[in-house]
Design an enzyme around this catalytic site. Sequence first.
Site, PDB file in Angstrom:
ATOM      1  N   LYS A  29       0.842  -1.204   0.000  1.00  0.00           N
ATOM      2  CA  LYS A  29       0.000   0.000   0.000  1.00  0.00           C
ATOM      3  C   LYS A  29       0.872   1.247   0.000  1.00  0.00           C
ATOM      4  CE  LYS A  29      -3.953   1.950   2.568  1.00  0.00           C
ATOM      5  NZ  LYS A  29      -4.830   1.747   3.741  1.00  0.00           N
ATOM      6  N   SER A  58      -9.609   1.790   2.820  1.00  0.00           N
ATOM      7  CA  SER A  58      -8.731   2.534   1.940  1.00  0.00           C
ATOM      8  C   SER A  58      -7.698   1.675   1.215  1.00  0.00           C
ATOM      9  CB  SER A  58      -8.004   3.614   2.752  1.00  0.00           C
ATOM     10  OG  SER A  58      -7.210   3.031   3.774  1.00  0.00           O
ATOM     11  N   SER A  77      -9.910  -0.735   7.055  1.00  0.00           N
ATOM     12  CA  SER A  77      -9.350  -0.493   5.718  1.00  0.00           C
ATOM     13  C   SER A  77      -8.622  -1.673   5.100  1.00  0.00           C
ATOM     14  CB  SER A  77      -8.406   0.715   5.760  1.00  0.00           C
ATOM     15  OG  SER A  77      -9.134   1.896   5.979  1.00  0.00           O
TER      16      SER A  77
END
Length: 493
Positions: free
Chosen positions: A74, A149, A173
């Site tokens: 990420k 996210s 997330s």
Amino acid sequence: MSALELARRIKAKEVSVAEAAQAVLERIEEKEELYHCYITVEPEAVRRQAKELQKRIDNGEFTGPLAGVPLAVKDNLCTKGMRTTCASGMLGNFVPFYSAEAVRNVEKAGMLLVGKTNMDEFAMGSTTETSAYGVTRNPWNPERVPGGSSGGSAAAVAAGECFAALGSDTGGSIRQPAAYCGVVGMKPTYGTVSRYGLVAYGSSLDQVGPICKDVADCAALLEAIASYDEKDSTSLRRENTDFASALKEDVQGLRIGVPRDYFGAWLDGEVKTAVRKAAETLQEKGALVEEFDLGLAEYGVAAYYTIAAAEASSNLERFDGIKYGFRAEGYEGLHDMYKKSRSEGFGAEVKRRIMLGTFVLSSGYYDAYYLKALKVKALMKKAFEKAFARYEVILGPVAPATAPKFGESLADPLQMYLSDIYTISVNLAGLPAISLPCGKDSKGLPVGLQLIGDCFQEKTLLRAAYTYEKARGDFGLPKEAAEREGGSHGETI
């Protein structure tokens, strides 16, 4: 194939690291224009590192269960020499001079970093639509969001654009995008994985975790990244982190609680049916399943967004156009530069949360909002402690519904916040939780099952998840990916 299966074949010299890397790069080239899972990929660097990694595996330097496996990270985890943007215009040109501890740990495990995945800007969002670099699409249906996210990481795993990925979980997330994309995601106990090098959103809530194809991969990757780190003041010393040892089909006598509060009017009927069916499956395997009242669930969203926004307001002060990152042009004086740089560099959702956080911390409102939210957080922790005195695992849905269409959530931010209603309490209490697919709705979209454990009880969660996964059988690939692979996980990479 799974990450563990690939690593075994690399070790047996049936597949080379270079071949695995090339397969992933070809898949990215083929599908990235549609899915947009990544912000940064450097193909030549990946090929070069794959050759070097193969040599180090061959000479016995890397012998772990994930050595040689291509991994995505990420884009809020710092990577030395590789751009780290947090999906924001504010950090569009930021190249860190160090790597996050979690990234260093996967490199020590012999894994190959493929690239940095798309996300909601500064991890603020539930759909990966707030990224400054465009939306990521759900491989199960490109008209649907992948969640957020960590949407880029979950979509990349589902689409075959990597074999495993790292995400971060502040209020769901990792688990929510894993549920939307039909993969497995785990948020460990707070402090199990170092936050050093993770660009902070809510420091008391953030935790790095794995997103993988199955539970066994998830356990192996969690084992690789879990470590004590003196550079992180919240890092914990944990002795018992051999998570792969928990992979046993055995829930005989396991006490599972199902909160009635989680099955209210806001829960979609098809999701409710799939989750209850999963509970019945575990009961058939010997678990003792019982409904109970957890309480306080309805206050979780308000408490979480008050605390998270307050911490975001403080954490994002550093992005001012002075030291690094975006700086506006055409300003007059220092204050005008601050104002223009932050106004132009941050997106709408990030600004909304900074303003909310600044408000709840301001004089006259601190006691009314922030302090009250902290009290609710403490009450929620006590409610879980009471529940875990009776049950070993709490079972429920991950999200109220399956993946929504693009634009539906952004049109109503409050609705987007409510999509986290089942996940945020876990972060407020610092607990571990895992998301895994438990069925599909009538549109063919994955439904996520969430298992929550007491602090440091990841092994219990993994055992329960593994047992359910084996009973459920192969969940399958997204339709398009299945067609590409001939309807099977198959012999091909």
